[in-house]
Design an enzyme around this catalytic site. Sequence first.
Site, short mmCIF file in Angstrom:
data_model
loop_
_atom_site.label_atom_id
_atom_site.label_comp_id
_atom_site.label_asym_id
_atom_site.label_seq_id
_atom_site.Cartn_x
_atom_site.Cartn_y
_atom_site.Cartn_z
N GLU A 85 0.80 -1.07 0.04
CA GLU A 85 -0.06 0.01 0.12
C GLU A 85 0.92 1.17 0.02
O GLU A 85 1.83 1.35 0.77
CB GLU A 85 -0.89 0.04 1.21
CG GLU A 85 -1.94 0.96 1.39
CD GLU A 85 -2.83 1.13 2.52
OE1 GLU A 85 -3.21 -0.06 2.90
OE2 GLU A 85 -3.33 2.04 2.89
N ASP A 294 4.24 -14.80 11.39
CA ASP A 294 2.78 -15.20 11.07
C ASP A 294 1.79 -13.97 11.33
O ASP A 294 1.13 -13.88 12.28
CB ASP A 294 2.45 -16.28 11.68
CG ASP A 294 1.12 -16.89 11.58
OD1 ASP A 294 0.14 -15.97 10.61
OD2 ASP A 294 0.64 -18.12 11.68
N HIS A 391 -1.88 10.53 0.41
CA HIS A 391 -2.10 9.13 -0.07
C HIS A 391 -2.03 9.23 -1.63
O HIS A 391 -1.48 8.21 -2.14
CB HIS A 391 -3.54 8.42 0.51
CG HIS A 391 -3.61 6.97 0.38
ND1 HIS A 391 -2.94 6.32 0.85
CD2 HIS A 391 -4.61 6.56 -0.51
CE1 HIS A 391 -3.27 5.08 0.27
NE2 HIS A 391 -4.27 5.13 -0.46
#
Length: 440
Positions: A85, A294, A391
């Site tokens: 992202e 994990d 963003h």
Amino acid sequence: MSKEINGFSKLSKEEKINWIVDNFFTDTVMAKSVLKQYWNEDNKLQKLHDEFSENTLSNFYLPFSIAPNFLINGKKYSIPMVIEESSVIAAASKSAKLWSDLGGFKAKVISKIKTGQVHFTYTGDKQAISSYFNYIKPTLIQDTESITTNMKKRGGGIIDISLIDKTFDMKGYYQISVSFDTIDAMGANFINSCLEQISKSFKDKTDIFKDYIIKSNDIKIIMNILSNYVPDCLVKAEVSCKVEKLNKKEDFNGYCEKFVQAVKIAELDTYRAVTHNKGIMNGIDAIAVATGNDFRAIEAGIHAYASKDGKYRGLTHAKIENGVFFFSIEIPLALGTIGGITNLHPLVKLALNMLNDPNAEELMEITAAVGLAQNYGALRSLITSGIQRGHMKMHLINILNSLEATESEKQSAVEYFKDEIVNNNNVQRYITKLRKSNEI
Ligand code: MEV
């Protein structure tokens, strides 16, 4: 062609690819070449990756990035992060730099205990099963000796083991709850092996108990598995500084007060809390992936912790006290720095090296600080310019790539959009215009 197959796993890699492309693609040449273009030409390295999983056809790239300038417990870190992202790394780096100028992050492991459970049913006399458990408990621990020897040498192993009566929740349902310290390993395999041995001994050794008659067949083992809920494997990270100093740094009066309100909203409102925590997980997952941990287990444990009081809440806390701004996070993090793929995956090894080969506690502290920094960056944008500005600036390159922009078109667009609003339409319009003007 049938889209169902028996024995797929038995096919060679080439045969698997052929079956997939023949069954799911009209352009088989294209499909095959997309899969194969990600193969590593170093056969040994490729085989290593193939063997991490099953039915492997190719590799799936994600960017491996660095967020520099983190100051955590007085040490400087450059954090390896794996995430697709845009703007996550930029936000983490910006927060890291700001807080490193303001004294850095302080982080501390509060506790480091993990739990595993043997779930079983027994509908006989309650007193009998409880007495049997107390009698057999030392044997249950003793029988795991061959599994726990190495862990004990490192200072860990089984901490305690207890019987929990859950018959109120489900007929005949009991648990043997086992707590562990797995030192620097995440410890899933270790815990599960111990649990399987414990449940076997518990079921098989009823004969040696003479006080009550307990028949092995009356104990029905349902399953043995670690819990990813780790509220006792907890770490805290915080930052603080004088309100006036931060208000000045962020360039508006009342910034700290607004920030505290934004954090409070995530504590109060579940819709906001989920997004707030998602932003925290942007940072935590990214370092977890880079260090071979994990992230699904981490996600599950953290979100459960976020709802520990019966309502899902934001994981960070902020307050102003005596003119000082405090911002903190407290999260459960079962991380490992040995075992799993940590010493197999070359990039994971490199990532851990870059962090000075931390032990699990240090990695927990670093990771909590990254989560806090990530949340700080998101909230800073949200309460100032809004999230889209930064963003979309970072996302611009993705939009340009989807329009197959050339390097020179990208350069012009990046320059042009410094002061313009980035969105798909505006970028498309700009590139079309640019291409038209270049035709003339
Ligand atoms: C986007 O990936 C994450 C944010 O939505 C987090 C937040 O809203 O706090 C920006």
